[in-house]
Design a protein around this motif. Structure first.
Motif, mmCIF file in Angstrom:
data_model
loop_
_atom_site.group_PDB
_atom_site.id
_atom_site.type_symbol
_atom_site.label_atom_id
_atom_site.label_comp_id
_atom_site.label_asym_id
_atom_site.label_seq_id
_atom_site.Cartn_x
_atom_site.Cartn_y
_atom_site.Cartn_z
ATOM 1 N N GLU B 185 0.825 -1.210 0.000
ATOM 2 C CA GLU B 185 0.000 0.000 0.000
ATOM 3 C C GLU B 185 0.864 1.267 0.000
ATOM 4 O O GLU B 185 0.502 2.282 -0.590
ATOM 5 C CB GLU B 185 -0.915 0.034 1.246
ATOM 6 C CG GLU B 185 -2.036 -0.987 1.242
ATOM 7 C CD GLU B 185 -1.557 -2.398 1.563
ATOM 8 O OE1 GLU B 185 -0.399 -2.567 2.004
ATOM 9 O OE2 GLU B 185 -2.333 -3.349 1.358
ATOM 10 N N GLU B 188 1.889 1.815 -3.462
ATOM 11 C CA GLU B 188 0.715 2.172 -4.273
ATOM 12 C C GLU B 188 0.328 3.635 -4.044
ATOM 13 O O GLU B 188 0.015 4.362 -4.991
ATOM 14 C CB GLU B 188 -0.459 1.254 -3.920
ATOM 15 C CG GLU B 188 -0.353 -0.116 -4.599
ATOM 16 C CD GLU B 188 -1.275 -1.172 -3.980
ATOM 17 O OE1 GLU B 188 -1.084 -2.347 -4.308
ATOM 18 O OE2 GLU B 188 -2.143 -0.809 -3.162
ATOM 19 N N ALA B 189 0.385 4.063 -2.777
ATOM 20 C CA ALA B 189 0.078 5.466 -2.464
ATOM 21 C C ALA B 189 1.050 6.394 -3.173
ATOM 22 O O ALA B 189 0.665 7.455 -3.685
ATOM 23 C CB ALA B 189 0.156 5.683 -0.953
ATOM 24 N N ILE B 192 0.100 6.728 -6.769
ATOM 25 C CA ILE B 192 -1.038 7.648 -6.919
ATOM 26 C C ILE B 192 -0.553 9.097 -6.832
ATOM 27 O O ILE B 192 -1.001 9.970 -7.569
ATOM 28 C CB ILE B 192 -2.124 7.349 -5.849
ATOM 29 C CG1 ILE B 192 -2.750 5.991 -6.144
ATOM 30 C CG2 ILE B 192 -3.203 8.443 -5.806
ATOM 31 C CD1 ILE B 192 -3.558 5.399 -5.021
ATOM 32 N N ASP B 193 0.455 9.323 -5.958
ATOM 33 C CA ASP B 193 1.005 10.682 -5.810
ATOM 34 C C ASP B 193 1.935 11.065 -6.955
ATOM 35 O O ASP B 193 2.542 12.133 -6.939
ATOM 36 C CB ASP B 193 1.756 10.808 -4.480
ATOM 37 C CG ASP B 193 0.784 10.895 -3.312
ATOM 38 O OD1 ASP B 193 -0.409 11.106 -3.561
ATOM 39 O OD2 ASP B 193 1.217 10.740 -2.154
#
Lengths: 447, 294
Positions: B185, B188-189, B192-193
């Motif tokens: 995660e 993954e974050a 996204i950023d």
């Protein structure tokens, strides 16, 4: 915030690595165009110097005779004077390799990898055969004229260093291995000289043991050197000097193991597993009465022994075994160092290598080396009044010996030599019988 | 306030006393065991340190006694005779360089293996890890041939490359384990950023694998520092050789100057001790973090 710190850290590590790599790689990067141009414009003098340097033949000589070795000083002087005498034409570059096992490993790897050093030394155990078979060694036959041959002990060059009719190695340092004993300690138990037979020797050992002394030193660690020498003396005394040619099936090996097992009843409690320093320490501290080693050890009696030890040390041939095929006064010994050279493509370099080897084997230089180190050589130097007392006795006794037989380590295949210390430990601890001891050696041989 | 005298029944009193005695006995036993292992670990180093101040004769006659006169000259001899200073500097340079490069490479390899799914991933990992099982001595001839053919014999870079390479299997094995443990995660974050491949590696994964990287780096540094065989094989001059060869300088064919050698050993273990002192938290947490995983 943390992210920024981590980033900074990562970047600094990366930058540091980058600088490091570029610095290191920079050293071996090809020259830039600018550098090449500036070199081309360099004064003619520099060019001439470079040309001269190109003509100079460099001989690479990795050697163990450096550091604290007893031959180090004289060898260094000889190389310096050779380089001075041949300035501009030949330069011997020494690679210092004092650790003998590492030296053996490195020279072996070099030869196997097809990059044998220009000149190096080897002993009479294991590696020499690999070197001979490699086809990478120089053949000295064309250079061995009568003048050079005449400087060596009679017959030496005919039997040593010869492989398939080629002289691939020049026998240099000699190992003769007498019994060394502390005359003061022997006198304490009523002996003025070393016993002539094993029966007499064990009687003396009983008296020494009763006097709370270590009768004889033994060791089973490392290559079990001093005990291997004892076993060699006993086996040749029982089976005769040609015993090794009959192989391990000869009953002499079992008989000698029986005597060897008894020898461990008359040694120090730390003998099993002990390295060379342990027996040496016992003898140098006058705790042990009998020791076995070669001429190179003479210097240590003065240097490392307790006060007055040197004056008490005497040597004698090992005892003979009643009913054995050996003879009284028989010695063991072997070639301790051969000088060998890599096969050269360039004739000029080949001649330079031979020139340096001739320089090392020059009788005057060998005499200097022998006097300083106590070592014995295959080059005739003679015995003079100023020859060291123990060394003189070694020369005289080995010259008078009915034979000088190889020791076990030099005579047996490498696999057997490697197994010997473990098998001997087992024999000394009573875990193996003498018959089983020899079986262990045979099993190693057949692997 | 008056003390309340609680009277315990006799049986309970005896049981509390027995527990007290048992706890004292166990405590004593614990300390005996701890002291035994402490002495077991410290004694050889202490013996080495004391022996390095003796004469060779003293060492042989009384190996466990104290020196009559403390021979500080042994250290001078060790430093002078074998050029220990130069060899020490070479060891520092080569070990640090090989460790930095090794950890960078191991980090990159581990990142790909641990965080991405692709065909043959496990085979690649097994290939890297299998290197741990190959005895180094078996690679002497090929390494010598490669280094020699590349013209890197007797050069710092030759040793650095070899040390980097021989440490890759262990480092990859360690670092990959740590990278596997980082929650997906987090990455993954970052995606996204707007984090790209390199940013994710340098800004997210590497900092989070710090403990693993330090553990691997420590092992790698110690391997480089203590390595002897390749240093001996791939160098020929003092300007490149490492401290391990300096230690062996006092051993020759027939004798050994033990006391000078021990002095050289004491000098040589100083960086390892400093290295451990500096990174002991990371090393211990690195070594123990795997132990509590379910």
């Amino acid at each position: 915030m943390k992210m920024k710190v981590s980033l900074k850290k990562s970047l600094s590590v990366l930058a540091a690595s980058g600088v490091l790599v570029s610095t290191v790689l920079g050293g071996c990067a090809p020259k830039t165009e600018n550098e090449a141009v500036s070199e081309a414009a360099a004064p003619k003098k520099e060019e001439a110097k470079k040309e001269e340097a190109k003509k100079e033949i460099t001989i690479n000589f990795p050697t163990i005779w450096v550091g604290t070795d007893s031959k180090a000083n004289v060898i260094s002087q000889l190389i310096t004077s050779f380089n001075e005498e041949n300035k501009g034409s030949i330069k011997v570059v020494v690679e210092e390799m004092p650790d003998y096992q590492a030296y053996r490993e490195k020279t072996k790897t070099n030869v196997i990898a097809g990059n044998a050093p220009d000149i190096f030394t080897t002993d009479n155990a294991g590696n020499t055969e690999i070197f001979y078979k490699s086809g990478k060694l120089m053949d000295f036959t064309p250079y061995l004229d009568d003048a050079w041959k005449g400087t060596f002990l009679e017959g030496t060059l005919d039997k040593e260093g010869v492989y398939e009719g080629q002289h691939l190695a020049i026998p240099y340092e000699m190992a003769v291995l007498p019994v060394m004993y502390n005359a003061k300690l022997l006198k304490q138990v009523g002996y003025d000289e070393f016993p002539k037979t094993y029966t007499e020797m064990f009687e003396m050992f009983d008296k020494l043991k009763a006097a709370d002394l270590i009768p004889a030193t033994q060791m089973t660690g490392e290559n079990a050197w001093t005990s291997m020498l004892w076993y060699s003396q006993i086996v040749t005394s029982i089976g005769g000097p040609d015993v090794y040619s009959r192989g391990l099936d000869d009953p002499a090996f079992v008989e000698a193991a029986k005597v060897m097992q008894k020898m461990f009843d008359y040694t120090s409690s730390d003998a099993v597993g002990a390295g060379a320093a342990v027996p040496a320490g016992h003898f140098l501290n006058e705790k042990a009465a009998v020791f076995m080693n070669g001429p190179w050890f003479i210097g240590r009696f003065k240097k490392d022994g307790v006060e007055g030890l040197y004056d008490n040390v005497q040597i004698a041939p090992a005892p003979y075994f009643e009913g054995g095929k050996g003879q009284a006064g028989g010695y063991i010994g072997t070639v301790q160092a051969y000088l060998v050279a890599a096969k050269q493509e360039d004739k000029a370099k080949e001649e330079a290598v031979v020139k340096f080897i001739k320089y090392l084997t020059d009788p005057a230089h060998v005499a200097q080396l022998s006097k300083e180190s106590g070592a014995l050589f295959y080059v005739k130097t003679g015995v003079s009044d100023d020859t060291e007392r123990i060394q003189k006795a070694m020369i005289e006794q080995s010259n008078a010996a009915p034979y000088v037989a190889n020791h076990f380590q030099a005579a047996m295949p490498q696999k057997v030599v490697t197994e010997f210390p473990q098998a001997l430990s087992s024999l000394a601890l009573g875990e193996s019988t003498p018959e089983e001891f020899v079986e262990l050696l045979k099993a190693a041989e057949s692997k | 306030m008056a003390a309340i005298d609680i009277k315990l029944p006799n049986e309970k009193k005896t049981s509390v006393e027995t527990n007290k005695h048992l706890s004292v006995i166990l405590n004593v036993l614990k300390w005996i065991v701890l002291m035994f292992f402490a002495i077991y670990a410290i004694f050889p180093i202490l013996w080495l340190l004391i022996s390095s101040f003796k004469t060779n004769a003293e060492l042989m006659s009384e190996p466990f006694g104290l020196p009559a006169v403390w021979q500080f000259g042994n250290y001078l001899n060790a430093l002078k005779a074998s050029n220990l200073g130069i060899l020490f500097a070479n060891s520092v340079f080569i070990s640090i360089a090989a460790t930095c490069i090794n950890i960078m490479l191991a980090g990159m390899i581990s990142y790909c293996i641990a965080r991405f799914t692709f065909k043959g991933k496990e085979i690649i990992f097994v290939m890297f890890s299998a290197g741990i099982l190959v005895p180094l001595n078996a690679l002497m001839v090929p390494y010598f041939t490669i280094v020699n053919k590349l013209g890197l014999y007797d050069k710092h870079i030759g040793l650095i490359i070899v040390y980097t390479a021989i440490g890759i299997p262990v480092s990859t094995f360690i670092v990959r384990g740590f990278m596997n443990g980082i929650p997906r995660e987090v990455e993954e974050a970052a995606i996204i950023d707007g984090c790209g491949f390199f940013k994710r590696f340098f800004m997210i994964i590497l900092p989070l694998s710090k403990t693993g990287l330090v553990t691997a780096a420590t092992f790698q540094f110690l391997t480089c520092w203590n390595e002897f065989v390749y240093s001996m094989l791939l160098t020929s001059s003092t300007k490149v050789r490492t401290i391990q060869l300096g230690i062996r300088y006092f051993t020759n064919q027939f004798s050994t100057d033990f006391v000078s050698m021990y002095a050289a050993i004491i000098v040589s273990i100083i960086p390892s001790v400093i290295c451990y002192m500096l990174f002991q938290e990371q090393i211990i947490s690195g070594l123990t973090s795997g132990a509590v995983k379910g």
